[in-house]
Design a protein around this motif. Structure first.
Motif, PDB file in Angstrom:
ATOM      1  N   LEU A   1     -54.982-121.153  27.977  1.00 25.97           N
ATOM      2  CA  LEU A   1     -55.041-122.482  27.374  1.00 25.97           C
ATOM      3  C   LEU A   1     -55.227-122.358  25.863  1.00 25.97           C
ATOM      4  O   LEU A   1     -56.147-121.708  25.387  1.00 25.97           O
ATOM      5  CB  LEU A   1     -56.195-123.285  27.981  1.00 25.97           C
ATOM      6  CG  LEU A   1     -56.473-124.661  27.351  1.00 25.97           C
ATOM      7  CD1 LEU A   1     -55.270-125.584  27.501  1.00 25.97           C
ATOM      8  CD2 LEU A   1     -57.707-125.294  27.991  1.00 25.97           C
TER       9      LEU A   1
ATOM     10  N   THR B   1     -55.451-124.754  22.432  1.00 28.13           N
ATOM     11  CA  THR B   1     -55.573-126.106  21.912  1.00 28.13           C
ATOM     12  C   THR B   1     -55.313-126.100  20.420  1.00 28.13           C
ATOM     13  O   THR B   1     -56.052-125.495  19.663  1.00 28.13           O
ATOM     14  CB  THR B   1     -56.985-126.663  22.204  1.00 28.13           C
ATOM     15  OG1 THR B   1     -57.211-126.604  23.615  1.00 28.13           O
ATOM     16  CG2 THR B   1     -57.106-128.110  21.739  1.00 28.13           C
TER      17      THR B   1
ATOM     18  N   GLN C   1     -54.924-127.987  16.775  1.00 29.08           N
ATOM     19  CA  GLN C   1     -55.631-129.086  16.152  1.00 29.08           C
ATOM     20  C   GLN C   1     -55.245-129.179  14.686  1.00 29.08           C
ATOM     21  O   GLN C   1     -55.232-128.169  13.993  1.00 29.08           O
ATOM     22  CB  GLN C   1     -57.143-128.803  16.264  1.00 29.08           C
ATOM     23  CG  GLN C   1     -58.019-130.017  16.216  1.00 29.08           C
ATOM     24  CD  GLN C   1     -58.093-130.688  17.571  1.00 29.08           C
ATOM     25  OE1 GLN C   1     -58.342-130.018  18.557  1.00 29.08           O
ATOM     26  NE2 GLN C   1     -57.859-131.990  17.619  1.00 29.08           N
TER      27      GLN C   1
ATOM     28  N   ILE D   1     -50.255-125.397  26.294  1.00 27.99           N
ATOM     29  CA  ILE D   1     -50.500-125.634  24.871  1.00 27.99           C
ATOM     30  C   ILE D   1     -50.807-127.107  24.669  1.00 27.99           C
ATOM     31  O   ILE D   1     -49.948-127.972  24.882  1.00 27.99           O
ATOM     32  CB  ILE D   1     -49.289-125.202  24.023  1.00 27.99           C
ATOM     33  CG1 ILE D   1     -48.986-123.718  24.275  1.00 27.99           C
ATOM     34  CG2 ILE D   1     -49.556-125.447  22.535  1.00 27.99           C
ATOM     35  CD1 ILE D   1     -47.782-123.189  23.525  1.00 27.99           C
ATOM     36  N   ASP D   2     -52.047-127.391  24.314  1.00 25.98           N
ATOM     37  CA  ASP D   2     -52.490-128.773  24.112  1.00 25.98           C
ATOM     38  C   ASP D   2     -52.154-129.208  22.688  1.00 25.98           C
ATOM     39  O   ASP D   2     -52.718-128.703  21.723  1.00 25.98           O
ATOM     40  CB  ASP D   2     -53.998-128.850  24.360  1.00 25.98           C
ATOM     41  CG  ASP D   2     -54.519-130.286  24.271  1.00 25.98           C
ATOM     42  OD1 ASP D   2     -53.835-131.148  23.681  1.00 25.98           O
ATOM     43  OD2 ASP D   2     -55.625-130.535  24.792  1.00 25.98           O
TER      44      ASP D   2
ATOM     45  N   SER E   1     -52.319-132.447  21.666  1.00 28.24           N
ATOM     46  CA  SER E   1     -52.781-133.832  21.448  1.00 28.24           C
ATOM     47  C   SER E   1     -53.404-134.024  20.066  1.00 28.24           C
ATOM     48  O   SER E   1     -53.433-135.131  19.541  1.00 28.24           O
ATOM     49  CB  SER E   1     -53.757-134.246  22.550  1.00 28.24           C
ATOM     50  OG  SER E   1     -54.879-133.384  22.554  1.00 28.24           O
ATOM     51  N   GLY E   2     -53.866-132.938  19.450  1.00 23.76           N
ATOM     52  CA  GLY E   2     -54.469-133.055  18.125  1.00 23.76           C
ATOM     53  C   GLY E   2     -53.499-132.739  16.997  1.00 23.76           C
ATOM     54  O   GLY E   2     -53.901-132.557  15.857  1.00 23.76           O
TER      55      GLY E   2
ATOM     56  N   GLY F   1     -49.884-133.328  26.130  1.00 29.14           N
ATOM     57  CA  GLY F   1     -50.457-134.327  25.238  1.00 29.14           C
ATOM     58  C   GLY F   1     -49.711-134.569  23.942  1.00 29.14           C
ATOM     59  O   GLY F   1     -50.306-135.044  22.965  1.00 29.14           O
TER      60      GLY F   1
ATOM     61  N   THR G   1     -51.352-134.785  29.952  1.00 29.25           N
ATOM     62  CA  THR G   1     -52.673-134.277  29.580  1.00 29.25           C
ATOM     63  C   THR G   1     -52.798-132.803  29.976  1.00 29.25           C
ATOM     64  O   THR G   1     -51.997-132.293  30.766  1.00 29.25           O
ATOM     65  CB  THR G   1     -53.798-135.034  30.314  1.00 29.25           C
ATOM     66  OG1 THR G   1     -53.650-134.779  31.719  1.00 29.25           O
ATOM     67  CG2 THR G   1     -53.723-136.528  30.051  1.00 29.25           C
ATOM     68  N   THR G   2     -53.816-132.153  29.448  1.00 29.98           N
ATOM     69  CA  THR G   2     -54.077-130.761  29.821  1.00 29.98           C
ATOM     70  C   THR G   2     -54.371-130.651  31.309  1.00 29.98           C
ATOM     71  O   THR G   2     -53.921-129.710  31.967  1.00 29.98           O
ATOM     72  CB  THR G   2     -55.274-130.229  29.012  1.00 29.98           C
ATOM     73  OG1 THR G   2     -54.931-130.294  27.629  1.00 29.98           O
ATOM     74  CG2 THR G   2     -55.579-128.789  29.364  1.00 29.98           C
TER      75      THR G   2
ATOM     76  N   ARG H   1     -62.796-130.633  28.474  1.00 34.98           N
ATOM     77  CA  ARG H   1     -61.725-130.411  29.426  1.00 34.98           C
ATOM     78  C   ARG H   1     -61.562-128.932  29.705  1.00 34.98           C
ATOM     79  O   ARG H   1     -61.699-128.103  28.831  1.00 34.98           O
ATOM     80  CB  ARG H   1     -60.414-130.970  28.862  1.00 34.98           C
ATOM     81  CG  ARG H   1     -60.447-132.463  28.807  1.00 34.98           C
ATOM     82  CD  ARG H   1     -59.122-132.965  28.380  1.00 34.98           C
ATOM     83  NE  ARG H   1     -58.883-132.660  26.963  1.00 34.98           N
ATOM     84  CZ  ARG H   1     -57.750-132.969  26.362  1.00 34.98           C
ATOM     85  NH1 ARG H   1     -56.779-133.525  27.022  1.00 34.98           N
ATOM     86  NH2 ARG H   1     -57.584-132.702  25.097  1.00 34.98           N
TER      87      ARG H   1
END
Ligand code: ATP
Ligand code: MG
Lengths: 142, 147
Positions: A23, A25, A27, A58-59, A61-62, A92, A116-117, A138
């Motif tokens: 994972l 994330t 940002q 790969i998140d 959302s940010g 996201g 979403t993740t 999360r």
């Protein structure tokens, strides 16, 4: 309006391992060198792992901007993980970013998307407890 | 006619990774301040990122000039990217999707053109490249509204 400009994010993006899934994330606004290094880190982690990696999440959302450079990094990660029979899921992505990518002409081949993740992890069949109402971070381990 | 409002113009250097981040953040702030919607903000920021990176990677560095403009009562943001690099030898080829002289995706120039309302390139072999883009807050003014 957007919030205050995210602080430039130079250096290292942690690659988290959740069972068989990695994972990441992202940002704020990434330096090209940071994105480049992330690609290497993921490749290294996927190929070095003693335990098999079945997927990469790969998140995004940010993230407020994905240009062709970042798009190439994402595609490369997908191609790399596919060679090792794993999948990459982008989670996201903001609507404005998705719309812009289409007009830019980036199709991001090989990438699956999830809202979403949690959805992404479920898609990969990851055995991760999904915290919901208690507001825990999360993807936290049970 | 396009009129500069003057007071909100800025010039940013493009010589490093960090400068690309600064360019994106400056364009984001300017578009937000002028009242662009979120999608239009993102499109212009993304186009700016492509053009600034081209100036850095292919042009050996350069600068971005950012000016708030109005035309027929419509407000917009004009960005001028310039470098003193080798110039673009075959512009039609460079503009086409998928063409790259390096190892990019070759989507930067063509993609940036799609993401903005007005787009023009001035390039000469050996003396550099200037790309000018403008996006407007609503539709660009039609012929009837033109002064
Ligand atoms: N400022 C510039 N100076 C000189 N050549 C340029 C400039 N901008 C673009 N080019 C030329 O045009 C080609 C296409 O540019 P484009 O941005 O579409 O693709 P790219 O930069 O190669 O890849 P990417 O998809 O990563 O942007 C480049 O490969 C380069 O040869
Ligand atoms: Mg480019």
């Amino acid at each position: 309006m957007t919030g205050p400009a995210a602080f430039p994010h130079e250096g290292h993006v942690p690659v988290l391992r959740l069972g068989e899934v990695l994972l990441v994330t992202l940002q704020g606004d990434l330096y090209d060198s940071t994105a480049e290094r992330l690609r290497q880190d993921i490749g290294q982690t996927v190929s070095d792992s003693a335990v098999e990696v079945s997927g990469v999440v790969i998140d995004l959302s940010g993230v407020e901007v994905v240009d062709s450079f970042m798009g190439r990094v994402l595609s490369d990660v997908a191609a790399m993980t596919r060679l090792l029979a794993a999948q990459t899921v982008v989670a996201g992505m903001r609507p404005a970013v998705a719309i812009t990518l289409v007009e830019l002409g980036l199709t991001l081949p090989g990438l699956r998307t999830a809202l979403t993740t949690e959805d992404a992890l479920r898609l990969l069949g990851a055995e991760v407890s999904v915290p919901s109402r208690d507001g825990r971070p999360r993807g936290e381990r049970p | 006619m396009t009129h500069s409002t003057g007071d909100v113009s800025a010039c940013l250097p493009i010589h490093s990774d960090l400068d690309l981040v600064r360019v994106r953040q400056h364009v984001r702030q300017m578009t937000a301040r002028l009242g662009f919607g979120l999608v239009e903000q993102t499109k212009l920021v993304t186009a700016a990122s492509e053009l600034a990176r081209n100036a850095l990677v292919h042009g050996g560095g350069g600068q971005m000039e950012c000016t708030a403009v109005t035309s027929g009562g419509v407000r917009g943001l004009r960005l001028v990217f310039s470098d003193q690099g080798p110039g673009i030898v075959d512009l039609d080829q460079a503009m086409s999707d998928g063409y790259t002289s390096g190892e990019g995706l070759g989507m930067g120039l063509g993609g940036a053109r799609r993401l903005v309302h007005d787009f023009s390139v001035d390039t000469r072999r050996g003396s550099g490249t200037t790309v000018t883009v403008t996006s407007w807050i609503s539709r660009p003014p039609g012929p009837r509204e033109a002064p």
